[in-house]
Design an enzyme around this catalytic site. Structure first.
Site, PDB file in Angstrom:
ATOM      1  NE  ARG A  19      19.856   6.947 -28.393  1.00  0.00           N
ATOM      2  CZ  ARG A  19      19.802   6.764 -27.068  1.00  0.00           C
ATOM      3  NH1 ARG A  19      20.906   6.848 -26.349  1.00  0.00           N
ATOM      4  NH2 ARG A  19      18.669   6.535 -26.461  1.00  0.00           N
ATOM      5  CB  ALA A  81      24.256   5.134 -28.200  1.00  0.00           C
ATOM      6  CB  SER A  82      25.998   9.458 -24.523  1.00  0.00           C
ATOM      7  OG  SER A  82      27.314   8.997 -24.381  1.00  0.00           O
ATOM      8  CG  MET A  83      21.451   9.381 -21.026  1.00  0.00           C
ATOM      9  SD  MET A  83      21.317  10.078 -19.346  1.00  0.00           S
ATOM     10  CE  MET A  83      19.727  10.944 -19.476  1.00  0.00           C
TER      11      MET A  83
END
Length: 372
Positions: A19, A81-83
């Site tokens: 990420r 930015a998602s988990m």
């Protein structure tokens, strides 16, 4: 990352596309200790920035549709930015394989698309982003990764017919209705995975729909609760309370209920909230702060100006007021009691069917469905 979220088959993608590789220098991760989004700069504090980039927390990357400037958080988060745990659970739902043609709605940082491209192969993933600035940034990121993903600037609600048919369609934004255009653009037997919910609350659930052999519908169950920023065309703005309640709450018809706050309130992702939203369409509910042992919960119709208010009080009977052609509290209370009678089903027992005429919800059996 939460246990079980990263399956062994997705681990290589996670290693190849961390990420941190797609995050901007200034981000606003959600700090679990303080319960708020905090600014973190890679330039000023690279170790803390990296720690959050690797953590299982959501990270806001844009505020106020890009009009926000400065270091401190803006008014409304509009891209993130998602988990990682949520990302990989949804990717497991997608059942993506090498060679699959896939469409993603909601590009954001491009992380999800790059993970999909690592699995499906270069040139097999198309992603759509409605925000021009985010789309341009995503194209630059795609170039750094060998242009393995095609980035389209446009409204994902209409899909992208130029690339159809797709084997998989995935949304990384919350939906209030799934467009039939996605069903038309997904091949029979293909999968549509999208966070979906009603206007009753912000808590959604991930729908995993299979397109029928004749291509005229898509149907499936929910895999679990989730919350995503909503598709921009389907955002619900705050209710104008004064348009509903023009005088005093006492102007409404008064009654009472023996349902307690502890029974009814639930949490953000409680299945009872989700069930009530399914059974009472076009209704928004707002929970007020608790004061002096009392808490008001308001209900607003989105189809007319009907409203209801229930005031829960510690150790006492809850008072109810409602006004308008829709008896909203009556409907909500009936839906709550129905959920109890069904054995308090969680999200995974509910399902959704999408056709050209709209959407229908169901519990356990698609043949026993109701309109939304």
């Amino acid at each position: 990352m939460s246990a079980g979220a990263l399956s062994s088959d997705w681990a290589p993608a996670y290693t190849a596309v961390p990420r941190s590789a797609v995050l901007p220098d200034l981000v606003w991760p959600f700090d679990m200790e303080t319960g708020r989004s905090v600014p973190v700069s890679r330039t000023e504090d690279p170790d803390r920035w990296q720690e959050f980039a690797d953590a299982d927390v959501p990270i806001v990357t844009q505020w106020d549709d890009g009009t926000h400037t400065g270091r401190e958080p803006g008014e409304v988060p509009t891209s993130s930015a998602s988990m990682p745990s949520v990302v990989f659970r949804m990717l497991q739902d997608l059942d993506l394989h090498r060679g699959h043609a896939a469409l993603e709605i909601g590009t954001a940082t491009l992380w999800n698309s790059l993970l999909m491209a690592h699995r499906a192969g270069p040139g097999h993933v198309t992603t759509m982003e409605v925000d021009k600035g985010l789309a341009e940034a995503a194209r630059a990121t795609a170039a750094r990764f060998g242009n393995s993903v095609r980035v389209i600037h446009g409204d994902g609600f209409q899909g992208y017919p130029e690339g159809a048919p797709y084997d998989r369609i995935m949304a990384t934004c919350g939906l209030r209705s799934i467009p039939f255009a996605w069903v038309e653009q997904c091949r029979p037997g293909g999968l549509i995975v999208a966070p979906w919910g009603t206007n009753y609350s912000h808590g959604d659930a991930v729908a995993r729909l299979v397109v029928a052999p004749d291509g005229k519908s898509a149907s499936g169950t929910f895999t679990g609760p989730a919350e995503f920023m909503k598709l921009r065309a389907q955002r619900l703005f705050p209710v104008a309370h004064s348009e509903y309640v023009t005088g005093s709450v006492a102007d409404g018809d008064e009654s009472s209920t023996n349902i307690t706050e502890a029974e009814f309130a639930g949490g953000q992702f409680s299945p009872e909230r989700f069930a009530i939203g399914l059974r009472v369409p076009q209704c928004r509910h707002v929970v007020a702060e608790k004061r002096d042992g009392a808490r008001a919960v308001w209900f607003y119709s989105l189809s007319d100006l009907s409203w209801a208010c229930v005031q829960f009080r510690d150790g006492g009977t809850a008072r109810v007021w409602q006004s308008g052609p829709r008896r909203l509290w009556d409907s909500v209370e009936n839906a709550f009691r129905w959920w109890l009678e069904q054995g308090t089903p969680d999200h995974t027992r509910f399902g959704l069917t999408v056709t050209v005429t709209g959407e229908r919800a169901w519990l356990d059996d698609p043949a026993d469905s109701w309109d939304l």
